[in-house]
Enzyme design. Structure first.
Site, PDB file in Angstrom:
ATOM      1  N   TYR A   1       0.594  -1.154   0.144  1.00 52.41           N
ATOM      2  CA  TYR A   1      -0.104  -0.045   0.098  1.00 52.41           C
ATOM      3  C   TYR A   1       0.908   1.403   0.070  1.00 52.41           C
ATOM      4  O   TYR A   1       0.290   2.549  -0.227  1.00 52.41           O
ATOM      5  CB  TYR A   1      -0.753   0.119   1.074  1.00 52.41           C
ATOM      6  CG  TYR A   1      -1.989  -0.921   1.464  1.00 52.41           C
ATOM      7  CD1 TYR A   1      -1.949  -2.016   0.273  1.00 52.41           C
ATOM      8  CD2 TYR A   1      -3.049  -1.375   2.284  1.00 52.41           C
ATOM      9  CE1 TYR A   1      -3.135  -2.947   0.178  1.00 52.41           C
ATOM     10  CE2 TYR A   1      -3.669  -2.145   2.443  1.00 52.41           C
ATOM     11  CZ  TYR A   1      -3.885  -3.134   1.482  1.00 52.41           C
ATOM     12  OH  TYR A   1      -4.657  -4.154   1.510  1.00 52.41           O
TER      13      TYR A   1
ATOM     14  N   HIS B   1       0.345 -11.797   1.860  1.00 51.52           N
ATOM     15  CA  HIS B   1      -0.648 -10.885   1.105  1.00 51.52           C
ATOM     16  C   HIS B   1      -1.409 -11.841   0.089  1.00 51.52           C
ATOM     17  O   HIS B   1      -2.519 -11.848  -0.186  1.00 51.52           O
ATOM     18  CB  HIS B   1       0.007  -9.677   0.564  1.00 51.52           C
ATOM     19  CG  HIS B   1      -1.107  -8.516   0.318  1.00 51.52           C
ATOM     20  ND1 HIS B   1      -0.708  -7.322   0.333  1.00 51.52           N
ATOM     21  CD2 HIS B   1      -2.397  -8.579   0.112  1.00 51.52           C
ATOM     22  CE1 HIS B   1      -1.757  -6.523   0.035  1.00 51.52           C
ATOM     23  NE2 HIS B   1      -2.816  -7.340  -0.053  1.00 51.52           N
TER      24      HIS B   1
END
Length: 268
Positions: A39, A97
């Site tokens: 991110y 992830h």
């Protein structure tokens, strides 16, 4: 559940926007924050927590290891770098992830390194994200069910993923729902709008209440304080069996996030 049922997400938020969002969320009463290495906002997340009036000890903080850091010599150093950015000695939860089978990722080896990070005290809990049943079972088989806290997966009224949910809940693995509003696509759904009218609520609150009532943790994000407050109120809504059944009919296997090089073969 170990994972708090109501958290705030930070996907696609950066700079002052994410700082303001987190500070507003903490002021509104949120105590769980979800971020990730990819991110690119861990520094801002750490700054927001530091500048808030909430003690770090009262916050459940999650980050996720990105694919470029899956190698044996990179995972733990990358997590230590995340901790520096987040200005904390340890996060509460660290997730893999994406399983990224197309990249030749060895799930047992990867989970072993993540477990080592837990043993070193860098993270309180560990888990996975975007794993299908087969790959979650691989993780369980290698490091033990007791070490898999959650599987964070895309879930919404339009993608209900019931086979994975059933598997996770049968194994007492927390289900964390992301993209619960499907990029806002569910908000104009006639069935959700009708239930919202019956409940004197918004369609967003109904979608979140559905997920909460199914036993999931949710991590919606917002840049608007009024939406953050509104989302929290989903916790006070109790949907009737008839309303839950009406939402069940909306499932259309509509996936918003499906990167070909990272995603597994999804369970139907």
């Amino acid at each position: 559940m170990i994972v708090p049922q109501m958290g705030v997400g930070t996907f696609r938020l950066g700079g002052q926007t994410v700082i303001d969002s987190i500070k507003n969320a903490l002021n509104a009463g949120y105590r769980a924050i979800d971020t990730a290495q990819i991110y690119g906002n861990e520094v801002e997340v750490g700054q927001a927590i530091l500048e808030s009036q909430v003690n770090r000890a009262d916050i459940f903080l999650t980050t996720k290891i990105w694919t470029e850091n899956y190698a044996a010599d990179k995972l733990i150093p990358s997590l230590k770098e995340s901790l520096i950015k987040l200005r904390t000695d340890a996060v509460n939860l660290t997730l893999i992830h994406w399983p990224a089978p197309a990249l030749g990722v060895d799930i047992p080896e990867l989970m072993e390194h993540l477990l080592e990070a837990k043993k070193q005290g860098l993270t309180e809990y560990i888990g996975v994200s975007n794993f299908n049943i087969e790959l979650t079972q691989q993780a369980i088989d290698h490091i033990g069910l007791e070490n898999i806290t959650t599987n964070q997966i895309e879930l919404s009224p339009y993608l209900q993923n019931q086979s994975v949910v059933n598997y996770l809940q049968a194994n007492h693995i927390d289900v964390t729902s992301y993209m619960t509003l499907a990029y806002g696509k569910v908000l104009q759904d006639p069935i959700l709008l009708n239930i919202a009218a019956e409940q004197q609520a918004t369609s967003a609150q109904i979608a979140l209440a559905w997920a909460l009532q199914k036993g999931y943790a949710v991590i919606p994000s917002s840049t608007k304080p009024e939406h953050l407050i509104s989302n929290l109120k989903a916790q006070d809504i109790h949907l009737t069996p008839e309303q839950m059944q009406a939402i069940a009919t909306l499932d259309r296997n509509a996936r918003e996030v499906n990167p070909s090089e990272l995603a597994p073969v999804w369970d139907i």
